[in-house]
Design an enzyme around this catalytic site. Structure first.
Site, PDB file in Angstrom:
ATOM      1  N   ASP A   1       0.861  -1.190   0.000  1.00 60.06           N
ATOM      2  CA  ASP A   1       0.000   0.000   0.000  1.00 60.06           C
ATOM      3  C   ASP A   1       0.893   1.235   0.000  1.00 60.06           C
ATOM      4  OD1 ASP A   1      -1.686   2.148   0.518  1.00 60.06           O
ATOM      5  OD2 ASP A   1      -2.932   1.034   1.910  1.00 60.06           O
TER       6      ASP A   1
ATOM      7  N   HIS B   1      -0.049   8.019   4.181  1.00 62.07           N
ATOM      8  CA  HIS B   1       0.466   7.348   5.372  1.00 62.07           C
ATOM      9  C   HIS B   1       1.915   7.691   5.719  1.00 62.07           C
ATOM     10  CE1 HIS B   1      -3.235   5.154   5.446  1.00 62.07           C
ATOM     11  NE2 HIS B   1      -3.039   4.730   4.212  1.00 62.07           N
TER      12      HIS B   1
ATOM     13  N   ILE C   1      -1.249   9.099   8.912  1.00 62.54           N
ATOM     14  CA  ILE C   1      -2.014   8.148   9.718  1.00 62.54           C
ATOM     15  C   ILE C   1      -1.595   6.717   9.370  1.00 62.54           C
ATOM     16  CG2 ILE C   1      -3.969   9.700  10.000  1.00 62.54           C
ATOM     17  CD1 ILE C   1      -5.433   8.045   7.827  1.00 62.54           C
TER      18      ILE C   1
ATOM     19  N   GLY D   1      -5.408   1.601   7.767  1.00 63.91           N
ATOM     20  CA  GLY D   1      -6.522   0.951   8.466  1.00 63.91           C
ATOM     21  C   GLY D   1      -6.322  -0.545   8.567  1.00 63.91           C
TER      22      GLY D   1
END
Length: 171
Positions: free
Chosen positions: A61, A66, A81, A84
């Site tokens: 990813d 991120h 962040i 998820g």
């Protein structure tokens, strides 16, 4: 994921169009999972590393949200962040450890709702409850300790055999 397939969905205006019924969804996918209004049967906390988002990129990813502070700001976040799916992985690991004696082969399904972002370096605290409706299911939620926000809610894990929730576990 969303898939668009021409001619499916009931939107055709062609005469004689027959709508195709969608696939049946399992109860695990459609059940609302409200946690009991009592203390959790078990709790396990683990701190993520500051480098966790950069490390998780190795899973494929490459979303810059991120790792790049400027992209994170464009996305409405003060800092990058955590992915998820990475937070979900921590939660699933905690649930398997607490409910299945760390035997991941017993895990059948997991359903959860992401409700708040996690920042790299924060501590994830997973609370687990025995499901009163099934001895093969547990309900759980994940809280970010440092900010006291719930990051994963309405969550349940189903196992292939009855669960025995550990009162304490160590990673």
């Amino acid at each position: 994921a969303t898939t668009f397939i021409r001619g499916i969905g009931g939107f055709s205006k062609k005469p004689g169009f027959k709508q195709i019924a969608g696939p049946a969804r399992s109860a695990a996918a459609t059940t609302a999972n409200a946690i009991p209004k009592r203390a959790a049967d078990a709790v396990l906390a683990q701190r993520t590393s500051e480098e966790q988002a950069a490390l998780y990129r190795l899973a494929g990813d490459y979303n810059p949200l991120h790792v790049d502070p400027e992209m994170s700001k464009l996305g409405g976040f003060k800092t990058p962040i955590l992915h998820g799916l990475c937070s979900f992985g921590y939660a699933t690991r905690h649930v398997v450890k607490l409910a299945a004696g760390d035997d991941a082969t017993r895990l059948r399904s997991v359903k959860a709702r992401f409700s708040a972002p996690v920042l790299p370096g924060e501590t994830l605290e997973t609370s687990v409850w025995a499901d009163p409706a099934s001895n093969k299911r547990v309900l759980f939620q994940v809280r970010v300790v440092e900010r006291d926000v719930v990051a994963i809610t309405n969550a349940a894990a189903e196992f292939t055999a009855p669960v025995a929730i550990a009162s304490a576990a160590r990673l």
